[in-house]
Scaffold this active site. Structure first.
Site, PDB file in Angstrom:
ATOM      1  N   CYS A 132       0.836  -1.147  -0.077  1.00 15.18           N
ATOM      2  CA  CYS A 132       0.034   0.046   0.011  1.00 15.18           C
ATOM      3  C   CYS A 132       0.860   1.115  -0.136  1.00 15.18           C
ATOM      4  CB  CYS A 132      -1.023  -0.042   1.224  1.00 15.18           C
ATOM      5  SG  CYS A 132      -2.032  -1.414   1.328  1.00 15.18           S
ATOM      6  N   ASN A 142     -10.010  -0.265   1.327  1.00 13.96           N
ATOM      7  CA  ASN A 142      -8.650  -0.280   1.044  1.00 13.96           C
ATOM      8  C   ASN A 142      -8.255  -0.391  -0.311  1.00 13.96           C
ATOM      9  OD1 ASN A 142      -5.915  -0.487   1.219  1.00 13.96           O
ATOM     10  ND2 ASN A 142      -5.907  -1.737   3.003  1.00 13.96           N
ATOM     11  N   HIS A 194      -2.840   6.936   3.702  1.00 17.25           N
ATOM     12  CA  HIS A 194      -3.589   5.667   2.990  1.00 17.25           C
ATOM     13  C   HIS A 194      -4.676   5.288   3.721  1.00 17.25           C
ATOM     14  CE1 HIS A 194      -3.970   1.786   1.829  1.00 17.25           C
ATOM     15  NE2 HIS A 194      -3.843   1.289   2.777  1.00 17.25           N
TER      16      HIS A 194
END
Ligand code: ACO
Length: 332
Positions: A115, A285, A255
């Site tokens: 990520c 996500n 994030h």
């Protein structure tokens, strides 16, 4: 290198049309809308069509970013795609994007940093710009995570979604653009977030497929603890490098994994909620795509103006982490 900065001159994103709500998930695994909202903040996520791979999502986001920057595909010198869901083991997804958009003059490669991938890719782009090697770089964060999620595992399948965000990075006015960055990794923790099979460690076989080893596996609690610690630490470290204080930050785009992780980072930084951009409720996500998609949305609702200090911070598989401070260089 002095004389010019490296800044973002165009941004674009693409989200697949298909929406999967928490109620839809209730029909697939033993979970509830209330649990998912309370523990993660996620309400729904987007799912790519069966015939859409990561490069297809990327190409649409890339076209939008090029339009926003006022450039054409032939202008691009380098394509960087940050992803953990490549179209193939090889060739790279960046090469697939090159084919789709017709960027015939570009070099192309992928970056895998979980990520944190988009932060790694932006930093790489800055290095190429500041060294004078390239002048127009297409940086993409893109994921089709729905294709590697285990839809029988409630611990993970509720968390992820698909999407793509893209930026054009070019030389900019000195003192603007990316002014400080910090990247890190701890490979000793690789096992806490992993797709165990399908690579050379455990090639795909009948057994790996039957055991579900070609899907995402995660120790959620370990990742959570790591994320809470590293988001604050990395943000503070990059602010110091940029010679800025928390109060100098105009916008934080973290994030987008879990609202509780973001809230605890805000607490550690002593930053008010008004200064953070959150869209994880709509998309879940999206790994490397989270930050560029959020950046595009933040720009569309006028959250940034030229001269603002923007902080990007991420954590992910590897384990990796990274943060960047930008002095926003783009006029509306
Ligand atoms: N629905 C209902 N119950 C669930 C679900 C679900 N979807 N998932 C887990 N549970 C249960 C567990 O089984 C557990 O039950 P038990 O106590 O009987 O064992 C209980 O809920 C609590 O589980 P925890 O893991 O303690 O739940 P927690 O509050 O920590 O939330 C979560 C889990 C959301 C996964 C959290 O740990 C988290 O967000 N971790 C970070 C994940 C992350 O950010 N990953 C992305 C990394 S980035 C990248 O590179 C891809």
């Amino acid at each position: 290198m002095v004389g010019y900065g490296a800044g973002i001159t165009g941004v674009g994103s693409f989200l697949p049309k298909k929406v999967m709500t928490n109620s839809d998930l209730e029909k697939i695994v033993d979970t509830s809308n209330e649990w998912i909202i309370e523990r993660t903040g996620i309400k729904e996520r987007r799912i790519a069509e069966d015939d859409m791979a990561t490069s297809d999502l990327s190409a649409i986001a890339a076209q939008r970013a090029m339009e926003n920057a006022g450039i054409v595909p032939e202008d691009i010198d380098l394509i960087l795609v940050a992803t953990i869901t490549p179209d193939h083991l090889f060739p790279s997804t960046a090469c697939m994007v090159q084919k789709h958009i017709g960027a015939i003059n570009a070099a192309a490669f992928d970056i895998n940093a979980g990520c944190t991938g988009f932060i790694y890719a932006l930093t790489t782009a800055k290095a190429f710009i500041k060294s004078g090697i390239y002048r127009k770089i297409l940086v993409i964060g893109s994921e089709a995570l729905s294709k590697i999620v285990n839809w029988k595992d409630r611990n993970t399948c509720v968390l992820f979604g698909d999407g793509a965000g893209a930026c054009i990075v070019e030389p900019c006015e000195e003192g603007f653009g990316m002014i400080a960055e910090e990247l890190g990794s701890d490979g000793r923790k690789g096992d806490v977030l992993i797709v165990p099979a399908g690579g050379t460690r455990k090639p795909t076989s009948l057994e790996t497929v039957e055991e579900g080893l070609n899907f995402i596996e995660m120790d959620g609690r370990e990742v959570f603890k790591f994320a809470v610690r590293i988001m604050g630490k990395s943000s503070k470290s990059v602010l110091k490098k940029a010679n800025l204080k928390t109060e100098d930050i105009d916008l934080l785009i973290p994030h987008q994994a879990n609202i509780r992780i973001i809230d605890s980072a805000l607490k550690k930084l002593n930053l008010s909620k008004e200064k953070v951009f959150v869209n994880l409720d709509k998309y879940g996500n999206m790994s490397a795509a989270s930050i560029p998609v959020a950046l595009d949305e933040a720009l569309k609702v006028k959250k940034l103006k030229k001269g603002d200090n923007l902080l990007l911070v991420a954590f992910g598989a590897g384990l990796t982490w990274g943060s960047i401070v930008l002095k926003w260089n783009k006029e509306d």
